[in-house]
Design a protein around this motif. Structure first.
Motif, PDB file in Angstrom:
ATOM      1  N   ALA A 149       0.807  -1.220   0.000  1.00  0.00           N
ATOM      2  CA  ALA A 149       0.000   0.000   0.000  1.00  0.00           C
ATOM      3  C   ALA A 149       0.841   1.270   0.000  1.00  0.00           C
ATOM      4  N   ALA A 150       0.369   2.252  -0.767  1.00  0.00           N
ATOM      5  CA  ALA A 150       0.931   3.596  -0.672  1.00  0.00           C
ATOM      6  C   ALA A 150       0.456   4.238   0.627  1.00  0.00           C
ATOM      7  N   PRO A 151       1.168   5.227   1.142  1.00  0.00           N
ATOM      8  CA  PRO A 151       0.736   5.882   2.383  1.00  0.00           C
ATOM      9  C   PRO A 151      -0.676   6.452   2.265  1.00  0.00           C
ATOM     10  N   VAL A 152      -1.434   6.358   3.344  1.00  0.00           N
ATOM     11  CA  VAL A 152      -2.778   6.922   3.385  1.00  0.00           C
ATOM     12  C   VAL A 152      -2.665   8.361   3.856  1.00  0.00           C
ATOM     13  N   MET A 153      -3.053   9.301   2.987  1.00  0.00           N
ATOM     14  CA  MET A 153      -2.814  10.707   3.244  1.00  0.00           C
ATOM     15  C   MET A 153      -3.978  11.355   3.964  1.00  0.00           C
ATOM     16  N   ASP A 154      -3.654  12.379   4.760  1.00  0.00           N
ATOM     17  CA  ASP A 154      -4.670  13.225   5.362  1.00  0.00           C
ATOM     18  C   ASP A 154      -5.374  14.008   4.252  1.00  0.00           C
ATOM     19  N   ASP A 155      -6.706  14.089   4.318  1.00  0.00           N
ATOM     20  CA  ASP A 155      -7.462  14.749   3.248  1.00  0.00           C
ATOM     21  C   ASP A 155      -7.113  16.218   3.084  1.00  0.00           C
ATOM     22  N   SER A 156      -6.671  16.867   4.159  1.00  0.00           N
ATOM     23  CA  SER A 156      -6.434  18.311   4.098  1.00  0.00           C
ATOM     24  C   SER A 156      -4.969  18.691   4.279  1.00  0.00           C
TER      25      SER A 156
ATOM     26  N   GLY B  40     -11.805  -4.620 -17.647  1.00  0.00           N
ATOM     27  CA  GLY B  40     -10.593  -4.626 -16.839  1.00  0.00           C
ATOM     28  C   GLY B  40     -10.350  -3.379 -16.035  1.00  0.00           C
ATOM     29  N   GLU B  41     -11.231  -2.372 -16.114  1.00  0.00           N
ATOM     30  CA  GLU B  41     -11.029  -1.128 -15.374  1.00  0.00           C
ATOM     31  C   GLU B  41     -11.198  -1.371 -13.879  1.00  0.00           C
ATOM     32  N   ARG B  42     -10.384  -0.710 -13.071  1.00  0.00           N
ATOM     33  CA  ARG B  42     -10.415  -0.930 -11.626  1.00  0.00           C
ATOM     34  C   ARG B  42      -9.792   0.261 -10.903  1.00  0.00           C
ATOM     35  N   VAL B  43      -9.912   0.283  -9.572  1.00  0.00           N
ATOM     36  CA  VAL B  43      -9.354   1.357  -8.743  1.00  0.00           C
ATOM     37  C   VAL B  43      -8.122   0.815  -8.026  1.00  0.00           C
ATOM     38  N   LEU B  44      -6.956   1.403  -8.313  1.00  0.00           N
ATOM     39  CA  LEU B  44      -5.696   0.979  -7.701  1.00  0.00           C
ATOM     40  C   LEU B  44      -5.027   2.101  -6.917  1.00  0.00           C
ATOM     41  N   LYS B  45      -5.635   3.294  -6.926  1.00  0.00           N
ATOM     42  CA  LYS B  45      -5.101   4.424  -6.175  1.00  0.00           C
ATOM     43  C   LYS B  45      -6.187   4.968  -5.267  1.00  0.00           C
ATOM     44  N   ALA B  46      -5.769   5.502  -4.133  1.00  0.00           N
ATOM     45  CA  ALA B  46      -6.734   6.053  -3.193  1.00  0.00           C
ATOM     46  C   ALA B  46      -7.549   7.165  -3.854  1.00  0.00           C
ATOM     47  N   MET B  47      -8.843   7.157  -3.603  1.00  0.00           N
ATOM     48  CA  MET B  47      -9.697   8.229  -4.105  1.00  0.00           C
ATOM     49  C   MET B  47      -9.481   9.478  -3.248  1.00  0.00           C
ATOM     50  N   SER B  48      -9.685  10.635  -3.847  1.00  0.00           N
ATOM     51  CA  SER B  48      -9.541  11.891  -3.109  1.00  0.00           C
ATOM     52  C   SER B  48     -10.810  12.706  -3.289  1.00  0.00           C
ATOM     53  N   PHE B  49     -10.914  13.799  -2.527  1.00  0.00           N
ATOM     54  CA  PHE B  49     -12.074  14.679  -2.654  1.00  0.00           C
ATOM     55  C   PHE B  49     -11.690  15.872  -3.527  1.00  0.00           C
ATOM     56  N   PHE B  50     -12.527  16.149  -4.505  1.00  0.00           N
ATOM     57  CA  PHE B  50     -12.239  17.201  -5.474  1.00  0.00           C
ATOM     58  C   PHE B  50     -12.453  18.575  -4.842  1.00  0.00           C
ATOM     59  N   ASP B  51     -11.378  19.342  -4.740  1.00  0.00           N
ATOM     60  CA  ASP B  51     -11.432  20.755  -4.363  1.00  0.00           C
ATOM     61  C   ASP B  51     -12.209  21.002  -3.068  1.00  0.00           C
ATOM     62  N   GLY B  52     -12.047  20.094  -2.086  1.00  0.00           N
ATOM     63  CA  GLY B  52     -12.672  20.293  -0.789  1.00  0.00           C
ATOM     64  C   GLY B  52     -14.154  20.025  -0.745  1.00  0.00           C
ATOM     65  N   THR B  53     -14.742  19.498  -1.825  1.00  0.00           N
ATOM     66  CA  THR B  53     -16.173  19.211  -1.862  1.00  0.00           C
ATOM     67  C   THR B  53     -16.426  17.766  -1.437  1.00  0.00           C
ATOM     68  N   ASN B  54     -17.671  17.329  -1.516  1.00  0.00           N
ATOM     69  CA  ASN B  54     -18.020  15.935  -1.259  1.00  0.00           C
ATOM     70  C   ASN B  54     -17.907  15.071  -2.507  1.00  0.00           C
ATOM     71  N   ASN B  55     -17.361  15.621  -3.575  1.00  0.00           N
ATOM     72  CA  ASN B  55     -17.233  14.881  -4.828  1.00  0.00           C
ATOM     73  C   ASN B  55     -15.937  14.079  -4.852  1.00  0.00           C
ATOM     74  N   LEU B  56     -16.070  12.774  -5.014  1.00  0.00           N
ATOM     75  CA  LEU B  56     -14.911  11.899  -5.105  1.00  0.00           C
ATOM     76  C   LEU B  56     -14.249  12.053  -6.471  1.00  0.00           C
TER      77      LEU B  56
ATOM     78  N   PRO C  63      -7.361   2.386   0.375  1.00  0.00           N
ATOM     79  CA  PRO C  63      -8.087   2.787   1.586  1.00  0.00           C
ATOM     80  C   PRO C  63      -9.421   3.439   1.242  1.00  0.00           C
ATOM     81  N   PRO C  64     -10.431   3.305   2.112  1.00  0.00           N
ATOM     82  CA  PRO C  64     -11.714   3.961   1.873  1.00  0.00           C
ATOM     83  C   PRO C  64     -11.598   5.474   2.053  1.00  0.00           C
ATOM     84  N   SER C  65     -12.630   6.179   1.597  1.00  0.00           N
ATOM     85  CA  SER C  65     -12.777   7.620   1.824  1.00  0.00           C
ATOM     86  C   SER C  65     -14.009   7.842   2.684  1.00  0.00           C
ATOM     87  N   LEU C  66     -13.965   8.847   3.572  1.00  0.00           N
ATOM     88  CA  LEU C  66     -15.013   9.029   4.576  1.00  0.00           C
ATOM     89  C   LEU C  66     -15.574  10.448   4.526  1.00  0.00           C
TER      90      LEU C  66
END
Length: 828
Positions: A409-416, A701-717, A571-574
């Motif tokens: 796993a890559a490091p799990v980053m703080d969202d902010s 074959g499409e899949r998620v291999l990188k942690a999802m992030s929040f776009f520009d501080g919104t609730n949009n993944l 990692p999940p996003s919350l």
């Protein structure tokens, strides 16, 4: 690799077998599949009727050499000029050094120029490098002049700088498990105060041990593959960097309010910024981000038995230190002593099992007035622990090591905070630890949350404790093994966790993590007694975590049409649910890319966002606990935590699988619109009592291999997904196997609450610099294909730009400013 070109009708329409597919010049259509399974052969032989079979042999030669055949001429997709251009493009692509990771020296909200750092490798002799560029606030990229140039005037990389160092002066450390203070210099000597007797015996199997250690440290005098120079020739003493991400460490950036941290941050505010990255030369490297010069290197003990292969002239690539390092600040003292340190946690990834911890607090300062403590004399203090395991190393039954696997796993980053990982944290027992998933292919093959303490409390000798929480409880294998009932504890492992501080007191209360069998686990860490910690319980008023029996996940990802489990490796996003029912939305993507079979898999993968309806309350000491005594909400969502079933989710999809073509600066990229189905969490109205949503990828074959992030501080993944590269180099003999399939990337924006597109137009499909949600312009698109090597960055205050190797840029619109919401920024 051989490319062939045929001209005219006879180049693709020969009458005899095998037949060619004229559809879109398909090299792998027509009789290709019959050639593979042997029902059609290449007849008659080329020498039986040379002229008649020349066209077919052009196709034959191209396939056998993993190239491509281009028929050209009137009526064909490619003319002669276009065919040559495509061939040259493909050759350039295959001979360009692969880029493996990138880090930046500033937040993505640029207010000043920043430095970017990119790692890569050259597979010709398996050398690697990190290079540096400067990016200004307009997005312009130039060479970082602070790293200087080589004698030929080319920009320096860490490899060119490392090749000029004095080998005796390098600080290369390792672990000697035979010593009380285990950290030592990786050097050969007559005694055993550095390498152990066993380690020296491994490296000296042919009587060349001392020369081999010097070679690994960078001595090139014995390279050549001859009797007098027996070792492998290298293009650089720095090895390839493939899967390890660069980690940038500058001034302390955790912003803790705990006692003593402000003074610690002030003391090290001018600390020399460092780059840490793993290499397949057997070392974790620490480079100065300012100059590119190596300051420290570390050889994990588990890779030492395989280091002899690196000096072998017949060397075939293998992985060594292939995991991604991370650093974080922790108070390692025992109260009332305050002893803040910056600690590095590294893993081996594909190179081996386990992890190691180094103290990287003091590399010196920017001006050179504060000396570095990175020296061999401090080895025992710099190396805090090494829990890496070699494949040949026997494991003692019942020990912690049986649950430690390959941690990719890559490091799990703080969202902010882009400089802070959430994985090094203070827990509710008031101790500091690094929290990780146990990875894959452990001996026990079960998912386990690892809590590795980093502080001095309860330390016995030089050993800091490791606490394990087994997600599956004490579930035992059936006899004989039942592939359905035993699925969660066979071939399984826990991925990187997302940690949550519920009440903002700086202590972790909950961890969420997925596993290879598609289970989304929640770990309850709210108690001040670490012995109570366990897996969250569902459907019961009991708040005692599960530790025995069969524990249950919050959700299990299974593709409905096929019944196949969908692996979770990121990692999940919350986000707190803001749709009136409380609780927390937990979003994650599925997919894996660990084995060859997974790379070429056509299984369908998905993105899910599910509701954890757990309620909490404050208890003595300011801690939180699960609250199951609340009455049901008017909407019917009660306080008893309940797991989520697939039937309780709403599906989102692409409006059409046929993409919309981009134009202008977006030309050559595909765009899609997404459905806008509603998710009704309440118990009234249409389709009530839903618990979230899901989206199935339509691209094979499409899949998620990188942690999802929040776009520009919104609730949009911002969901970055890929179809992995595979094939082309795996066969040891000639075959009709197609050439390698390159990676393709996509980005999809979906609101974590309901999976709908952002409420404002983000993507510019027609490339006119405007964001028009109207037909023929931007059409409400919220999903697009990405060019190879695409990088997302914020330039100035205006836009997020995705730039690819094609030189084109796509600007994403920033989120609208919210009325009545003051703009603020926490200062360090």
């Amino acid at each position: 690799v051989q490319y062939t070109i045929g001209y005219g009708k006879d180049a693709y329409s020969w009458p005899s077998a095998p037949t060619w597919s004229s559809a879109d010049d398909d090299n792998y259509g027509g009789d290709y599949s019959k050639l593979v399974n042997g029902t059609v052969v290449w007849v008659p032989t080329v020498f039986a009727n040379l002229n008649a079979n020349n066209p077919a042999e052009l196709w034959h030669m191209a396939i056998n050499s993993r190239g491509k055949f281009y028929p050209t001429g009137p009526g064909r997709k490619h003319d002669l000029q276009e065919a040559f251009r495509k061939i040259v493009e493909d050759i350039n692509l295959q001979n360009t050094a692969d880029v493996s990771s990138l880090a930046a020296s500033s937040t993505t909200n640029q207010r000043s120029d920043l430095a970017s750092f990119t790692a890569g490798y050259d597979p010709k002799r398996w050398s690697g490098y990190v290079k540096s560029n400067t990016i200004d606030t307009s997005g312009n990229v130039t060479t970082n002049s602070a790293w200087g140039t080589t004698g030929g005037g080319a920009p320096n990389t860490t490899a060119t700088l490392l090749d000029t160092v004095s080998v005796p002066g390098r600080v290369v450390l390792t672990t000697n498990s035979d010593l009380p203070n285990k950290g030592v210099s990786f050097e050969w000597e007559t005694g055993t105060t550095k390498l152990s007797t066993a380690q020296k015996a491994i490296l000296d199997f042919d009587g060349k041990g001392e020369d081999r250690v010097n070679y690994l440290r960078g001595d090139r005098s014995k390279e050549g593959g001859t009797a007098t120079a027996p070792f492998r020739i290298r293009d650089s003493i720095q090895g390839d960097i493939v899967n390890s991400n660069i980690w940038y460490t500058g001034a302390p950036a955790s912003n803790y309010s705990f006692g003593g941290y402000a003074a610690f941050a002030k003391l090290h505010r001018n600390r020399l910024p460092m780059l840490y990255v793993g290499g397949n030369d057997g070392m974790l490297h620490g480079f100065s981000a300012t100059t590119g010069v190596e300051k420290i290197a570390y050889v994990p003990k588990a890779v030492i038995p395989d280091l002899v292969k690196l000096s072998d002239p017949a060397y075939k690539h293998r992985y060594f230190v292939d995991g991604s390092p991370l650093t974080g600040d922790a108070n390692v003292g025992t109260a009332p002593t305050v002893d803040w340190r910056t600690l590095l946690v590294g893993t081996l990834g594909a190179g081996g099992k386990g992890y190691f911890v180094l103290d990287v607090t003091q590399p010196g300062n920017k001006s050179g007035t504060v000396p570095s403590n990175f020296n061999t004399g401090n080895a025992a203090a710099l190396v805090l622990m090494d829990r890496t395991l070699n494949a040949a190393e026997p494991l003692t039954a019942g020990t912690d090591d049986e649950d430690i696997g390959h941690i990719f796993a890559a490091p799990v980053m703080d969202d902010s905070n882009p400089y802070k990982t959430t994985q090094i944290a203070r827990l509710n027992d008031d101790r500091w630890a690094v929290v990780m998933g146990n990875g894959y292919n452990s001996k026990n093959e079960r998912p386990v949350l690892l809590i590795q303490y980093l502080d001095e409390k309860n330390k016995v000798g030089n050993v800091r404790e490791l606490r394990r929480i087994v997600a599956t409880g004490t579930q035992a294998l059936h006899s004989p093994v039942d592939p359905v009932l035993d699925a969660d504890i066979v071939g399984n492992g826990l991925s990187a966790p997302r940690l949550l501080d519920v009440n903002g007191d700086g202590r972790v209360d909950v961890a969420y993590a997925g596993d290879l069998k598609g289970n989304l686990w929640k770990f309850d860490l709210t108690s001040t007694d670490a012995n109570v910690w366990g897996v969250a319980v569902w459907g019961s008023a009991s708040v005692t975590p599960c530790k025995t029996g069969t524990c249950k996940p919050l959700f299990t990802a299974v593709h409905a049409a096929t019944g196949k489990r969908q692996a979770i490796t990121t990692p999940p996003s919350l986000r707190p649910n803001n749709r009136g029912v409380g609780g927390l939305m937990v979003a994650f993507g599925t997919g894996a890319n660990i084995t060859d079979d997974q790379r070429s898999s056509t299984d369908v993968h998905s993105v899910y966002s599910v509701l954890d309806n757990t309620k909490y309350k404050l208890v003595s000491g300011g801690h939180v606990a699960i609250n199951t005594t609340l009455t049901a909400n008017p909407d019917g969502i009660g306080a008893i935590p309940v797991a989520v079933a697939f039937s309780e989710l709403v599906q989102q999809d692409m409006v059409s699988t046929s993409p919309l073509a981009g134009a202008g600066l977006s030309a050559g990229r595909d765009f899609w619109k997404m459905t806008q189905n509603k998710v009704n969490f309440s118990n009234t109205g249409a389709d009530p009592n839903k618990k979230g949503w899901y989206f199935n990828f339509q691209v094979t074959g499409e899949r998620v291999l990188k942690a999802m992030s929040f776009f520009d501080g919104t609730n949009n993944l911002a969901i970055t997904s890929v179809t992995p590269a595979y094939g082309g180099n795996g066969s040891s003999q000639e075959s009709c196997e197609p050439a390698g399939t390159p990676e393709k990337q996509y980005i999809t924006l979906m609101n974590i609450m309901d999976g709908r597109s952002p409420s404002f137009q983000v993507m510019d499909r027609n490339g006119d610099g405007l964001y028009n949600n109207v037909a023929g312009k931007d059409d409400g698109v919220s999903r697009m294909s990405l060019p190879p090597g695409a990088i997302g960055a914020v330039t100035g205050k205006k836009v997020i730009t995705i730039t690819g190797v094609d030189g084109k840029k796509n600007d994403f619109a920033r989120a609208p400013e919210q009325a009545l919401r003051p703009s603020w920024r926490q200062l360090q």
